[in-house]
Design an enzyme around this catalytic site. Sequence first.
Site, PDB file in Angstrom:
ATOM      1  N   SER A   7       0.339  54.260  10.865  1.00 13.39           N
ATOM      2  CA  SER A   7      -0.223  55.591  11.148  1.00 13.39           C
ATOM      3  C   SER A   7       0.815  56.700  11.181  1.00 13.39           C
ATOM      4  CB  SER A   7      -0.949  55.559  12.494  1.00 13.39           C
ATOM      5  OG  SER A   7      -2.031  54.654  12.465  1.00 13.39           O
ATOM      6  N   GLU A  28      65.573  46.657  18.067  1.00 12.66           N
ATOM      7  CA  GLU A  28      65.817  46.128  16.728  1.00 12.66           C
ATOM      8  C   GLU A  28      66.982  46.795  16.008  1.00 12.66           C
ATOM      9  OE1 GLU A  28      64.636  43.716  15.003  1.00 12.66           O
ATOM     10  OE2 GLU A  28      62.909  43.045  16.150  1.00 12.66           O
TER      11      GLU A  28
END
Length: 704
Positions: free
Chosen positions: A352, A91
């Site tokens: 329980s 680029e």
Amino acid sequence: MTVVSRFRPGRRLCLAGLAGFAIIAAALFAVDRADRAYPPPLDAARELSTEVVDRDGLLLRAFTTPEGLWRLPVRLEDVDPHYINMLIAYEDRRFRSHFGIDPIAMARAFLQLVANGGRIVSGGSTITMQVARLIEPRAERTVPAKIRQMARALQIERRLSKDEILSLYLTLAPYGGNLEGVRAASLAWFGREPSKLTLSESALLVALPQSPEARRPDRNPAAAEIARNRVLERMQLAGLIPESEIARASRLPVNGGRRPMPDLAAHSAEQARASRPEQQKLALTLMRGVQSRLEVLASETASRLPPKASLAMVLADGETGEILASVGSTGYHDAGRSGAIDMTQAVRSPGSTLKPFIYGLAFEDAIADPETLIDDAPADFAGYRPRNFDRGYMGEVSLREALQMSLNVPAVRLLEAVGPQRLLSRLKRGGVSLDLPPGGAPGLAIGLGGAGISLRDLVQLYTAFANEGRAQALRDEMDSLALPRLSHPVLDDRARWRVGEILSGVAPPQGAPRIPIAYKTGTSYGYRDAWAVGFDGRHVLGVWVGRPDASPVPAISGIGTAAPLLFDGFARAGLKAVAFSPKPEGLVVRTRGQLPFALRKFGPRGEPGLARSASSQAPTIVYPPEGARVMLSERSSGGLSPLVIKLQGGAGPYRLIANGTPVERPSRRKTINWTPDGAGASTLTVMDGEGRAASVNVFIDADG
């Protein structure tokens, strides 16, 4: 006169220079003022996706920006350096040396413009100019637009370093659809962070921003492959990558599918985001690997559950209180099972699972021992008639067997002896208040699930078994301060160890992995909730299964449904098992034959068991009172002076038990002298000749 005329040309030259300098200075001043008056909109470009990360900074879940974009923050050091080098080479080769505009690239672009009749062929844009376009998007590609980009590029270079500019490009560049930035692109197209990209993947990510929609791998894989190979060819011509590697990368197909963004710990992430909406990065205590494996287990289990049934799991570090994994449902997006509801925080009946704390209080009060016998037979507690899960009775069993088999009648007998209110008080020490039915005092039914609690709170209570009896407040956010252990113990250390030792002897479910954990199961009334909570020497895992709407699910049970998940969860979590703590110093483990007569059989008043005097009252410790801080003087010979314990009621002989150990011979006097080993907290229990007991917790101070 001749001398003066000789210097006139020099004066004119000097004045011209001063005028030129003034013009340049004025121009620079005007440019600076214009630059300050119209700065580039850098802040507007920093609207990022909110990300939720684990304890190590690994991404758990992300959220789109208000505009619906995936724009994740990225640091240069977190991106594969080969990709960075390829990007700059393709680029903007002179990115590190130019001042925002590359004159050579611009000259080339101008010549191409003239040669092609005013049509832009090559824009000559630098990475800085592309950043300028990204922060101020414009559809047109015209000369005025290019001039604006150049001006903005100069402004950007004035404000940011090269690395900051490059980081901004890597955050804002488009990669197709609603993906912006290399991190979002790498996660969506390759399913991983951009720290270790392959050569083929790097080339594709370099090519995508030039024409992101036309080259989308999911829609146009052929175009994406052509663009990728063009980048690879350029890298070969530049001599950056060997030809053999280029050829190998060019032959790889472009994966056309788009992967979903990470979506782990959805419930925890949503809650963290809702609590701090202004914060862009939220760190949780979770471990991503553990969280992922437990979520996979939950998803796999969904197909084996009844319709509309869901599940939840919480795994915590019992020592620190940090939640390592939290699974709120079979799947956040599983609408058929109300997956969006976080069942780790839903209040349900615990079945329980509170029984271990009842037994612990009985051991702490020295009214029973693990080898004490107790009747499991039909009983009436002022109209309350508990029955066992299988509706049968075992007859005479030891407390060890009663807890391991989760028998209901023995648990209620013990709760009647220690008192429901005392159980609630101890649970509050663990930072948990049960959700009781409206109106009335707590009754014996709370021992069998007649109250409400969340899975998260239940796991918090069970951290007491990894912390010498003290629970640890749970937390799941890293930036919250580390929470200290709750100041008062839920159970004393000796009682805590006895309960853990009993539960470690419970056989694992059939077919479950053999893992050294202690665990307890529970099934609520009407088969609405199935529970299993297990622990080793440090970690606590809780599992809940049921329907979010609290409807009955007849096929579920704690032992049959939740317990197998508990063992699978521990196995899949992959944590190193931690051994249980050793037996506390001074604790005497006795066989049934070695027990004192009063501890051989538990039998409350009015029921079969030990002989009881109906006319006498239970003993009461009138001094020192509960919670007292007693000052004792130090004797010249060493040690502390005795503490005088005063009693009322009961029937002799009386036996004193300090911190779980008998310390005095039985006496018929209602005053007992006890000499403590030293300062600190102590639990004092007095048992009378009929097996009834009274206890107080005191703190001994030394008056030195």
